[in-house]
Design a protein around this motif. Structure first.
Motif, PDB file in Angstrom:
ATOM      1  N   LYS A   4       0.836  -1.188   0.000  1.00  0.00           N
ATOM      2  CA  LYS A   4       0.000   0.000   0.000  1.00  0.00           C
ATOM      3  C   LYS A   4       0.880   1.251   0.000  1.00  0.00           C
ATOM      4  CE  LYS A   4      -3.636  -2.698   0.400  1.00  0.00           C
ATOM      5  NZ  LYS A   4      -2.954  -3.988   0.465  1.00  0.00           N
ATOM      6  N   PRO A   5       0.418   2.330  -0.623  1.00  0.00           N
ATOM      7  CA  PRO A   5      -0.853   2.415  -1.347  1.00  0.00           C
ATOM      8  C   PRO A   5      -0.777   1.780  -2.739  1.00  0.00           C
ATOM      9  CG  PRO A   5       0.298   4.500  -1.515  1.00  0.00           C
ATOM     10  CD  PRO A   5       1.125   3.636  -0.608  1.00  0.00           C
ATOM     11  N   VAL A   6      -1.919   1.256  -3.174  1.00  0.00           N
ATOM     12  CA  VAL A   6      -2.056   0.743  -4.535  1.00  0.00           C
ATOM     13  C   VAL A   6      -2.487   1.908  -5.422  1.00  0.00           C
ATOM     14  CG1 VAL A   6      -3.240  -0.897  -6.029  1.00  0.00           C
ATOM     15  CG2 VAL A   6      -2.747  -1.510  -3.646  1.00  0.00           C
ATOM     16  N   THR A   7      -1.776   2.129  -6.509  1.00  0.00           N
ATOM     17  CA  THR A   7      -2.107   3.243  -7.406  1.00  0.00           C
ATOM     18  C   THR A   7      -2.752   2.720  -8.676  1.00  0.00           C
ATOM     19  OG1 THR A   7      -0.207   4.480  -6.577  1.00  0.00           O
ATOM     20  CG2 THR A   7      -1.205   5.254  -8.623  1.00  0.00           C
ATOM     21  N   VAL A  37      -8.147   7.610  -1.972  1.00  0.00           N
ATOM     22  CA  VAL A  37      -8.073   9.034  -2.247  1.00  0.00           C
ATOM     23  C   VAL A  37      -8.141   9.212  -3.757  1.00  0.00           C
ATOM     24  CG1 VAL A  37      -5.532   8.988  -2.255  1.00  0.00           C
ATOM     25  CG2 VAL A  37      -6.725  11.162  -1.946  1.00  0.00           C
ATOM     26  N   MET A  38      -8.848  10.253  -4.209  1.00  0.00           N
ATOM     27  CA  MET A  38      -8.940  10.533  -5.639  1.00  0.00           C
ATOM     28  C   MET A  38      -7.911  11.595  -6.019  1.00  0.00           C
ATOM     29  SD  MET A  38     -13.074  10.766  -6.108  1.00  0.00           S
ATOM     30  CE  MET A  38     -14.180   9.577  -5.351  1.00  0.00           C
ATOM     31  N   ALA A  39      -7.334  11.454  -7.192  1.00  0.00           N
ATOM     32  CA  ALA A  39      -6.372  12.442  -7.697  1.00  0.00           C
ATOM     33  C   ALA A  39      -6.788  12.813  -9.113  1.00  0.00           C
ATOM     34  CB  ALA A  39      -4.959  11.874  -7.687  1.00  0.00           C
ATOM     35  N   TYR A  63       1.135  11.982  -8.509  1.00  0.00           N
ATOM     36  CA  TYR A  63       2.259  11.770  -7.591  1.00  0.00           C
ATOM     37  C   TYR A  63       1.924  12.355  -6.215  1.00  0.00           C
ATOM     38  CZ  TYR A  63       6.987  11.856  -5.692  1.00  0.00           C
ATOM     39  OH  TYR A  63       8.083  11.670  -4.889  1.00  0.00           O
ATOM     40  N   ASP A  64       1.321  13.533  -6.193  1.00  0.00           N
ATOM     41  CA  ASP A  64       0.904  14.136  -4.921  1.00  0.00           C
ATOM     42  C   ASP A  64      -0.139  13.255  -4.229  1.00  0.00           C
ATOM     43  OD1 ASP A  64       2.603  16.222  -5.329  1.00  0.00           O
ATOM     44  OD2 ASP A  64       1.051  17.700  -5.835  1.00  0.00           O
ATOM     45  N   GLY A  65      -0.997  12.630  -5.022  1.00  0.00           N
ATOM     46  CA  GLY A  65      -1.979  11.713  -4.455  1.00  0.00           C
ATOM     47  C   GLY A  65      -1.317  10.529  -3.770  1.00  0.00           C
ATOM     48  N   VAL A  66      -0.267  10.017  -4.388  1.00  0.00           N
ATOM     49  CA  VAL A  66       0.473   8.897  -3.794  1.00  0.00           C
ATOM     50  C   VAL A  66       1.143   9.334  -2.497  1.00  0.00           C
ATOM     51  CG1 VAL A  66       2.380   7.276  -4.124  1.00  0.00           C
ATOM     52  CG2 VAL A  66       0.820   7.780  -6.025  1.00  0.00           C
ATOM     53  N   ALA A 105       1.520  10.970 -24.516  1.00  0.00           N
ATOM     54  CA  ALA A 105       2.794  11.274 -23.868  1.00  0.00           C
ATOM     55  C   ALA A 105       2.586  11.532 -22.374  1.00  0.00           C
ATOM     56  CB  ALA A 105       3.453  12.481 -24.530  1.00  0.00           C
ATOM     57  N   GLN A 106       1.419  12.090 -22.017  1.00  0.00           N
ATOM     58  CA  GLN A 106       1.108  12.290 -20.603  1.00  0.00           C
ATOM     59  C   GLN A 106       1.038  10.950 -19.870  1.00  0.00           C
ATOM     60  OE1 GLN A 106      -2.485  14.501 -20.029  1.00  0.00           O
ATOM     61  NE2 GLN A 106      -1.725  16.350 -21.068  1.00  0.00           N
ATOM     62  N   LEU A 107       0.388   9.991 -20.503  1.00  0.00           N
ATOM     63  CA  LEU A 107       0.301   8.666 -19.883  1.00  0.00           C
ATOM     64  C   LEU A 107       1.691   8.066 -19.684  1.00  0.00           C
ATOM     65  CD1 LEU A 107      -2.744   6.848 -21.546  1.00  0.00           C
ATOM     66  CD2 LEU A 107      -2.587   7.856 -19.266  1.00  0.00           C
ATOM     67  N   GLU A 108       2.527   8.227 -20.678  1.00  0.00           N
ATOM     68  CA  GLU A 108       3.886   7.707 -20.568  1.00  0.00           C
ATOM     69  C   GLU A 108       4.624   8.376 -19.410  1.00  0.00           C
ATOM     70  OE1 GLU A 108       5.590   8.376 -24.350  1.00  0.00           O
ATOM     71  OE2 GLU A 108       4.335   6.899 -25.394  1.00  0.00           O
ATOM     72  N   LYS A 109       4.404   9.686 -19.223  1.00  0.00           N
ATOM     73  CA  LYS A 109       5.058  10.390 -18.124  1.00  0.00           C
ATOM     74  C   LYS A 109       4.514   9.919 -16.783  1.00  0.00           C
ATOM     75  CE  LYS A 109       6.311  14.949 -16.354  1.00  0.00           C
ATOM     76  NZ  LYS A 109       6.223  16.418 -16.541  1.00  0.00           N
ATOM     77  N   ILE A 110       3.197   9.708 -16.718  1.00  0.00           N
ATOM     78  CA  ILE A 110       2.604   9.186 -15.483  1.00  0.00           C
ATOM     79  C   ILE A 110       3.209   7.829 -15.140  1.00  0.00           C
ATOM     80  CG2 ILE A 110       0.464   8.265 -14.464  1.00  0.00           C
ATOM     81  CD1 ILE A 110      -1.024  10.488 -16.012  1.00  0.00           C
ATOM     82  N   ASP A 111       3.390   6.994 -16.152  1.00  0.00           N
ATOM     83  CA  ASP A 111       4.017   5.685 -15.927  1.00  0.00           C
ATOM     84  C   ASP A 111       5.425   5.839 -15.352  1.00  0.00           C
ATOM     85  OD1 ASP A 111       1.876   4.191 -16.723  1.00  0.00           O
ATOM     86  OD2 ASP A 111       2.577   3.871 -18.768  1.00  0.00           O
ATOM     87  N   ARG A 112       6.182   6.800 -15.885  1.00  0.00           N
ATOM     88  CA  ARG A 112       7.558   6.996 -15.421  1.00  0.00           C
ATOM     89  C   ARG A 112       7.606   7.565 -14.010  1.00  0.00           C
ATOM     90  NH1 ARG A 112       8.096   9.609 -20.349  1.00  0.00           N
ATOM     91  NH2 ARG A 112       8.428  11.601 -19.253  1.00  0.00           N
ATOM     92  N   VAL A 113       6.755   8.561 -13.752  1.00  0.00           N
ATOM     93  CA  VAL A 113       6.817   9.292 -12.494  1.00  0.00           C
ATOM     94  C   VAL A 113       6.139   8.535 -11.351  1.00  0.00           C
ATOM     95  CG1 VAL A 113       6.068  11.408 -11.310  1.00  0.00           C
ATOM     96  CG2 VAL A 113       6.973  11.520 -13.646  1.00  0.00           C
ATOM     97  N   VAL A 114       4.999   7.934 -11.646  1.00  0.00           N
ATOM     98  CA  VAL A 114       4.175   7.319 -10.607  1.00  0.00           C
ATOM     99  C   VAL A 114       4.340   5.804 -10.547  1.00  0.00           C
ATOM    100  CG1 VAL A 114       1.805   7.041  -9.782  1.00  0.00           C
ATOM    101  CG2 VAL A 114       2.506   9.193 -10.845  1.00  0.00           C
ATOM    102  N   ASP A 115       4.604   5.194 -11.706  1.00  0.00           N
ATOM    103  CA  ASP A 115       4.688   3.734 -11.810  1.00  0.00           C
ATOM    104  C   ASP A 115       3.446   3.077 -11.202  1.00  0.00           C
ATOM    105  OD1 ASP A 115       5.664   1.223 -12.411  1.00  0.00           O
ATOM    106  OD2 ASP A 115       6.873   1.084 -10.585  1.00  0.00           O
TER     107      ASP A 115
END
Length: 369
Positions: free
Chosen positions: A171-174, A204-206, A244-247, A274-284
């Motif tokens: 946890k947390p599961v994203t 929590v919602m982000a 990321y702030d949500g995590v 490209a946003q999705l790709e960045k989310i994958d990199r930053v948040v995983d």
């Protein structure tokens, strides 16, 4: 739900039953033994029976000997007569030709994707021709068993236990949600938050949908109604930063699950992908879920495949399943993506989110429930 498809599958069963009933009715009667009366007694002037050495034992005769001139892979008249007498059913290719054609058209009319329809037909054919020599009570049972296996084969692809995965993960599961605009993505997030709460998980919602006007207000309304915390930035902010702030908030406050919304997009929208790709990199994220409408049918199937190719989804949620009579998306999405359908949206309320159960769906489609 999926009533149109149910009717079409029922039609296939009737087609096969009628086809085999006609053939049984046309089977020639077994000729009476020479020199016997109707009661079976020998006639006074009957010829003497053949010598025992010339007699063929019906129980030991090689059914594939081809002595009647038929193809070795086709049942002989003797085999069919014997099967009929013992209550067995033998179904040949010709019995299935027209019913399978009708089934194919029915599936395509129900927005089932072409390769999925072909897989279903191949499995039905294999099950009915390869297994039809076993004793069953009715032809209908044989059809139902074949359809059950064929449908489950395509619907259950990649299936996993969603709740077990949540329970076992660190946890947390994203979880990040993606899909096109207007398909109920944000509402599905709210529903999943409630589904998790019912099972003892906090969330929590982000709001990573930072470009659409009114997006913050929309998800805020859901968060307030459900008494959930919402992490959001000003319009135009970085979606990856929001999630990321949500995590970080979840880690600091011992929250089990982060539910990250993203902007609606097409797979061809390079900037948004490209946003999705960045989310994958930053948040995983632990999971990326694709959301679309069941009523979109073939369009939903195509989009699921395209999003999976572009962003590697882990599963899908189909909204408006209660309004869908065709069932094409529910039948096809898992097979074309190799990723499971996890939930069905079945109404407007927060409780109207149903865990997808392939066995239950197949039973419903075949009238087994």
């Amino acid at each position: 739900m999926f009533d149109g498809l149910k009717d079409k599958l029922s039609g296939f069963r009737k087609d096969v039953e009628e086809s085999t009933d006609v053939e049984d009715a046309e089977e020639p009667d077994e000729p009476e033994s020479a020199g016997t009366t109707e009661s079976g007694a020998a006639e006074p002037n009957a010829e003497a029976p053949a010598e025992p050495s010339e007699t063929v034992d019906a129980d030991t005769r090689d059914e594939g000997d081809g002595t009647d001139g038929s193809d070795d892979n086709e049942p002989s008249t003797f085999q069919r007569a014997k099967a009929f007498a013992t209550g067995r059913i033998i179904i040949e290719e010709e019995d299935l030709e027209e019913p399978l054609w009708n089934l194919e058209m029915a599936l395509l009319e129900s927005d089932v994707e072409m390769s999925v329809a072909e897989r279903i037909l191949d499995t039905v054919r294999e099950k009915m021709l390869g297994e039809s020599r076993k004793q069953v009570e009715t032809t209908g049972e044989l059809v139902e068993a074949a359809l059950h296996d064929a449908l489950l084969d395509v619907i259950a692809v990649g299936q996993f236990d969603f709740e077990d995965r949540i329970a076992e993960a660190d946890k947390p599961v994203t979880i990040v949600f993606t899909g096109v605009n207007g398909v109920g993505k944000t509402t599905s997030i709210a529903k999943l938050s409630e589904w998790l709460a019912d099972r003892g998980y906090s969330s929590v919602m982000a709001n990573g949908d930072t470009y659409r006007a009114g997006a913050n207000e929309q998800i805020r309304e859901h968060a307030d109604r459900l008494d959930r915390e919402l992490i959001s930035h000003d319009q135009g902010g970085d979606p990856a930063a929001v999630i990321y702030d949500g995590v970080e908030y979840a880690e600091a406050n011992d929250i089990d699950v982060v539910l990250g919304d993203t902007a609606g997009r097409l797979h061809t929208s390079d900037d948004l992908m490209a946003q999705l790709e960045k989310i994958d990199r930053v948040v995983d994220p632990d999971m990326t879920l694709f959301v679309d409408e069941a009523v979109a049918g073939q369009d939903a199937v195509n989009r699921a495949k395209e999003f999976n190719d572009a962003a590697a989804i882990d599963g899908a949620i189909l909204t408006k399943a209660d309004a869908d009579s065709s069932g094409g998306a529910a039948i096809s999405v898992a097979y074309v993506t190799g990723k499971p359908i996890l939930f069905l949206g079945t109404g407007q309320g927060y409780d109207d989110l149903t865990l997808f159960q392939p066995e239950e769906l197949v039973a419903s489609l075949l009238g087994e429930d």
